[in-house]
Each structure stands twice: as C-alpha cells, then as structure tokens.
Design a protein around this motif. Structure first.
Motif, PDB file in Angstrom:
ATOM      1  N   LYS A  82       0.585  -1.424  -0.128  1.00  0.00           N
ATOM      2  CA  LYS A  82       0.155  -0.134  -0.539  1.00  0.00           C
ATOM      3  C   LYS A  82       0.867   1.452   0.096  1.00  0.00           C
ATOM      4  N   THR A  83       2.152   1.163   0.120  1.00  0.00           N
ATOM      5  CA  THR A  83       3.061   2.118   0.045  1.00  0.00           C
ATOM      6  C   THR A  83       3.299   3.068  -0.970  1.00  0.00           C
ATOM      7  N   ALA A  84       3.690   1.955  -1.947  1.00  0.00           N
ATOM      8  CA  ALA A  84       3.835   1.446  -3.389  1.00  0.00           C
ATOM      9  C   ALA A  84       2.224   2.707  -3.949  1.00  0.00           C
ATOM     10  N   GLU A  85       1.695   1.651  -3.868  1.00  0.00           N
ATOM     11  CA  GLU A  85       0.359   2.201  -4.530  1.00  0.00           C
ATOM     12  C   GLU A  85       0.293   3.638  -3.856  1.00  0.00           C
ATOM     13  N   LEU A  86       0.127   4.509  -2.716  1.00  0.00           N
ATOM     14  CA  LEU A  86      -0.071   5.679  -2.044  1.00  0.00           C
ATOM     15  C   LEU A  86       1.166   6.540  -3.382  1.00  0.00           C
ATOM     16  N   PHE A  87       2.719   5.681  -3.082  1.00  0.00           N
ATOM     17  CA  PHE A  87       3.512   6.750  -4.411  1.00  0.00           C
ATOM     18  C   PHE A  87       2.631   6.963  -5.559  1.00  0.00           C
TER      19      PHE A  87
END
Length: 343
Positions: free
Chosen positions: A171-176
C-alpha cells in the motif's frame, strides 16, 4: 502440541488423572507408578511438553507472581523497546493481571540459548520478538516448555500478535503511485536484507513494479535501524549522483528524522521535491520539521495483547494458541499526503 484431552483418550484414562500426573502430583494422589508411566509415555509419543514453570507456580503458593520475560534482540531499535514496555505495562496498571516483567536480551542466531533459558523454568511465560523465519521453524519443531507468544510474527503453533507486513509495502507503493511519483527509494534494515521475514520490503519492491514505479539499486540502501543508520543511508542516496527519487520509504521513523538534515543541506525541499513516508509512528515523527507521515505500527496495543495472551496461557495451560492481527493505518502529516486524516 497435543492437549491433555488427547492424551486421556489415548490412554483411556480421565482428563483429571492425566492432568494430575503431568503436573507432577501422581505420587501425592496415590496414582500407581504403572499408570503414571503409561501417561508419561503417551505424552512423550504425542510430543507433549509439560509446563514446568506453571507447575512450579501452582505449587509455590498464592504469594508468588508469574514472571513474563520478553526476549529482545540486541540490534533491534531501542525506541521500539520503549514503546513495547509502555504497552506491556497497561495490563498491570489496569489491574487485569499481577505479574513481574523482565527483558532478556539475545543475539540473533542464538536460539539454542533461548530454548535453554525457557526450559530451565526461570520464567512462567515468554514473548519472542525479532526472531528470524529459521528461528521460528526451530521453535515450532522443538516446542518451548513455557507458554510463548510471538510478537509481529504469524504462527499456527504459538499464540502470536502481528500485522500484515507485505500489505504495508504494497500500500506504500500504491500511495506513491497515486500521488504521481515515478522514481522512488527506500531504506532496508540491514539485519533483514536476506531474511524471509522481510515481507515489507518484498511487498514494496514487487508493488513498485506492478504500479510502474522506478526503484533503482542505488536508491535502495541497507542500514542499521538507528538514527546514525538513517543519516548514513540518506547521505549515500544524496551523494550517489544522478536524479534523486521524489518519494522515500523509511523502515523506522527515527531514521527518517536523522535523514532530514541531510536532505535539508542538499536543498531538497520536503515535501515539494521529495515526499517521505515512514513506518512506526514514534513521537519524534510528530514533532520533526516537517512532521513525518507514517504507516502506524501499533506497538503499544500489540504489546498489551502479547501480555494478555501469555498470561492467559500461564493461568490456564489448556488455552488454545490464538493469532491476533492489527491494522496499520496511514497517518498523514507534512512530509506526505497533504494532512489527509488517518485512513
């Protein structure tokens, strides 16, 4: 591990008789040596490990308090340790349980020593933190003789309290990606570089590829989970030359706090030119300049849950192992996310 009920079924004896023998009271209750041996052999065949410390607690009188030990690796963040014990004391302060609590430092890959200490009967229950996947397999193949709870690890054998670490990276990659970044970077805890437990990093790397984010090798730095580690890793990224990432994911908030002066001296404006997301939610992240957005690891709540699980099994050894999973919400501050509320 087998239960007393299964041993009773195997020997065709009552649960009470089996319990008395396994608790070392066979002679006291005048159970024949032949019957006692029959029960012990069945227990051994099932791989049952008597809870020696719980037995000693019951026999030592009502004034004795159970002792819960937390095994903490020497290279794991001291900030996490402070938060862990803030949470672990809440069951005492809230008068749920009375017990003594101690910390037992250990060096990684010294699991045989941990088992020796646990099997010695020094403690009535233990909480294992920071263990590797290999260590966990060992403990599951060679069960400890005291109730044990795993912190931030999943187990089908032991009680455990954990989060979905792969999902944190995903979800961190998705947020970025949602925030329009294309070139990103991250810091990796050095003790987890080749670890099977490094699912957060795996989730981030695999999801960066899925969402079309560029993650260059030079923008992945391994470092100790300390402020010095965060400072040094940031220096390597800044001094490495070339185009810098516009978003960075730090494995520990205090590492990001230490990296902020590096970015400031390099005239990198946070968040305009680089957004930062951390993992943890330490107090330092709230008061840094800029304040740091984070994926919250609810250490205090998880620690309290560990204590409750451990004490539950100390007071009632027949209690089944239980897994508790905690959510890891985003908390947005100045470094990323434009002050959006917790999601």
């Amino acid at each position: 591990m087998s239960t007393i009920k299964e041993i009773a079924e195997k020997t065709k004896l009552s649960v009470g008789t089996v319990s008395v023998v396994l608790n070392g009271r066979g002679d006291e209750m005048r159970i024949s040596k032949k019957t006692q041996q029959r029960i012990l052999e069945a227990a051994q065949g099932f791989g049952y490990v008597p809870n020696m410390s719980a037995r000693r607690l019951r026999q030592s009188g009502v004034q004795s308090l159970p002792i819960i030990a937390t095994f903490w690796p020497s290279d794991l963040s001291s900030d996490l340790l402070g938060r862990f014990f803030m949470g672990a004391q809440s069951p005492i302060l809230e008068q749920e349980y009375e017990f003594e609590m101690t910390i037992q430092p250990f060096k990684r890959n010294n699991i045989h020593r941990i088992k020796e200490i646990c099997d010695s009967g020094m403690y009535h229950g233990v909480i294992l933190t920071g263990i590797s996947a290999e260590d966990q397999r060992f403990f599951e193949a060679h069960p400890l003789s005291v109730p044990a709870v795993l912190f931030n690890r999943y187990s089908s054998i032991y009680s455990c309290v954990h989060v979905d670490t792969y999902e944190i990276g995903r979800k961190t990659a998705e947020l970025f990606a949602m925030r329009g970044h294309r070139k990103v970077g991250t810091i990796v805890p050095d003790h987890l570089v080749r670890s099977e437990n490094n699912l957060r990093f795996k989730g981030f790397v695999e999801s960066c590829a899925r969402y079309g984010l560029e993650l260059e090798e030079r923008h992945i730095q391994a470092a100790p989970m300390t402020m010095e580690g965060g400072y040094s890793a940031a220096r390597k990224i800044v001094d490495g030359g070339g185009e810098l990432p516009t978003a960075m994911f730090f494995p520990l908030g205090t590492m990001a706090v230490a990296a902020l002066p590096v970015f400031n001296r390099a005239n990198i404006k946070i968040p305009d030119e680089m957004e930062i997301l951390t993992y943890g939610d330490h107090d330092a992240e709230k008061y840094s300049v800029p304040s740091l957005s984070t994926v919250k690891l609810p250490v205090e709540e998880m620690a309290a849950a560990c204590i409750r699980l451990a004490m539950g099994r100390v007071l009632d050894p027949s209690t089944k192992a239980k897994a508790i999973v905690f959510e890891t919400p985003f908390i947005f501050r100045e470094s990323c996310g434009e002050f959006i509320r917790e999601i």
